[in-house]
Design a protein around this motif. Structure first.
Motif, PDB file in Angstrom:
ATOM      1  N   UNK A   9      -1.273 -15.646  -9.349  1.00  0.00           N
ATOM      2  CA  UNK A   9      -2.014 -16.659  -8.592  1.00  0.00           C
ATOM      3  C   UNK A   9      -2.233 -16.244  -7.135  1.00  0.00           C
ATOM      4  N   UNK A  10      -1.575 -15.142  -6.716  1.00  0.00           N
ATOM      5  CA  UNK A  10      -1.856 -14.577  -5.387  1.00  0.00           C
ATOM      6  C   UNK A  10      -3.301 -14.087  -5.308  1.00  0.00           C
ATOM      7  N   UNK A  11      -3.827 -13.646  -6.456  1.00  0.00           N
ATOM      8  CA  UNK A  11      -5.195 -13.132  -6.497  1.00  0.00           C
ATOM      9  C   UNK A  11      -6.136 -14.245  -6.942  1.00  0.00           C
ATOM     10  N   UNK A  12      -6.937 -14.732  -6.038  1.00  0.00           N
ATOM     11  CA  UNK A  12      -7.844 -15.817  -6.370  1.00  0.00           C
ATOM     12  C   UNK A  12      -9.018 -15.296  -7.198  1.00  0.00           C
ATOM     13  N   UNK A  13      -9.677 -16.204  -7.893  1.00  0.00           N
ATOM     14  CA  UNK A  13     -10.844 -15.814  -8.686  1.00  0.00           C
ATOM     15  C   UNK A  13     -11.912 -15.188  -7.798  1.00  0.00           C
ATOM     16  N   UNK A  14     -12.042 -15.673  -6.576  1.00  0.00           N
ATOM     17  CA  UNK A  14     -13.053 -15.143  -5.657  1.00  0.00           C
ATOM     18  C   UNK A  14     -12.701 -13.736  -5.173  1.00  0.00           C
ATOM     19  N   UNK A  15     -11.394 -13.427  -5.075  1.00  0.00           N
ATOM     20  CA  UNK A  15     -10.973 -12.103  -4.626  1.00  0.00           C
ATOM     21  C   UNK A  15     -11.015 -11.066  -5.741  1.00  0.00           C
ATOM     22  N   UNK A  16     -10.955 -11.521  -6.965  1.00  0.00           N
ATOM     23  CA  UNK A  16     -10.765 -10.635  -8.110  1.00  0.00           C
ATOM     24  C   UNK A  16     -11.723  -9.437  -8.105  1.00  0.00           C
ATOM     25  N   UNK A  17     -13.007  -9.706  -8.004  1.00  0.00           N
ATOM     26  CA  UNK A  17     -14.002  -8.640  -8.135  1.00  0.00           C
ATOM     27  C   UNK A  17     -13.824  -7.566  -7.061  1.00  0.00           C
ATOM     28  N   UNK A  18     -13.487  -7.990  -5.837  1.00  0.00           N
ATOM     29  CA  UNK A  18     -13.355  -7.021  -4.744  1.00  0.00           C
ATOM     30  C   UNK A  18     -12.176  -6.078  -4.939  1.00  0.00           C
ATOM     31  N   UNK A  19     -11.167  -6.493  -5.721  1.00  0.00           N
ATOM     32  CA  UNK A  19     -10.004  -5.642  -5.942  1.00  0.00           C
ATOM     33  C   UNK A  19     -10.197  -4.668  -7.105  1.00  0.00           C
ATOM     34  N   UNK A  20     -11.224  -4.881  -7.921  1.00  0.00           N
ATOM     35  CA  UNK A  20     -11.452  -3.948  -9.023  1.00  0.00           C
ATOM     36  C   UNK A  20     -11.908  -2.577  -8.530  1.00  0.00           C
ATOM     37  N   UNK A  21     -12.371  -2.490  -7.288  1.00  0.00           N
ATOM     38  CA  UNK A  21     -12.830  -1.197  -6.765  1.00  0.00           C
ATOM     39  C   UNK A  21     -11.674  -0.202  -6.608  1.00  0.00           C
TER      40      UNK A  21
END
Length: 223
Positions: A9-21
């Motif tokens: 839950x530290x990783x929000x749905x909005x942050x998810x895509x940016x961390x896939x890089x």
């Protein structure tokens, strides 16, 4: 030995895509196949925990990390022979363990189960210990996570008959036909059990929680 953890839950749905890089193209393709976002987060954060720790240990960039898999599908680091790691996830948590020697880790969130359904994966002593316990579900997960962390340390997954893996009364674990046990450290909360397995004895160490911001800092090389 070191182990770390993060709450998904530290990783929000909005942050998810940016961390896939920060992960490989192959991993990004796998992430797209998950039906539920929480499953994708577990997979992504497992990879990110490993990468964030290894860039610090190996003093390299995230892009310089090289990985492969053994014959049983266990990920290995190609950058350095003694950079061993293992990951696991359950419920809200992802965990990762690191060592200079082979290591396995498992985490399980406690669920209401009928222990009778798992008799086939327990030897008679383990089964009787569960039946005698005042907390049979917690005792089951104590045994189960020990067994799974052992197979993961060996790098064979659950290809070996789980019932033939013996959890000893002193907390060690071994294949039934082998004389030398491997050593288990376990960590408990009201709803989770974590087991870590290594061949050599080691000092028990408390896990370190990692924030999503720290992950980003390590992976971007700004530490």
């Amino acid at each position: 030995m070191k182990w770390i953890y993060i709450n998904i839950n530290e990783l929000t749905d909005n942050q998810y895509e940016s961390f896939t890089k920060f992960v490989s193209k192959e991993r990004r393709q796998r992430l797209k196949r998950y039906k539920y976002i929480d499953d994708a987060k577990r997979s992504l954060l497992a990879a990110l925990l490993v990468r964030a720790e290894l860039v610090q240990q190996l003093q390299c960039t995230n892009d310089e990390l090289l990985f492969a898999k053994n014959d049983y599908g266990k990920p290995i680091c190609l950058n350095r022979e003694d950079a061993h790691f293992n990951v696991a996830h359950s419920g809200d948590y992802v965990v990762a363990a690191f060592s200079k020697k082979p290591i396995g880790i498992d985490i399980e969130k406690h669920k209401e189960i009928n222990v009778l359904n798992f008799h086939s994966v327990l030897n008679e002593w383990e089964y009787q210990e569960i039946c005698r316990s005042n907390h049979p579900i917690a005792t089951f997960y104590k045994f189960w996570t020990a067994k799974e962390s052992y197979t993961k340390a060996l790098g064979i997954g659950l290809t070996y008959p789980v019932k033939d893996i013996r959890v000893l009364s002193n907390g060690a674990v071994k294949k039934s036909h082998l004389l030398t046990p491997w050593h288990i450290s376990q960590y408990f909360s009201e709803t989770y059990t974590v087991s870590i397995c290594m061949k050599d004895k080691y000092e028990n160490k408390k896990g370190k929680g990692i924030s999503i911001q720290n992950l980003k800092t390590f992976l971007e090389g700004n530490e």
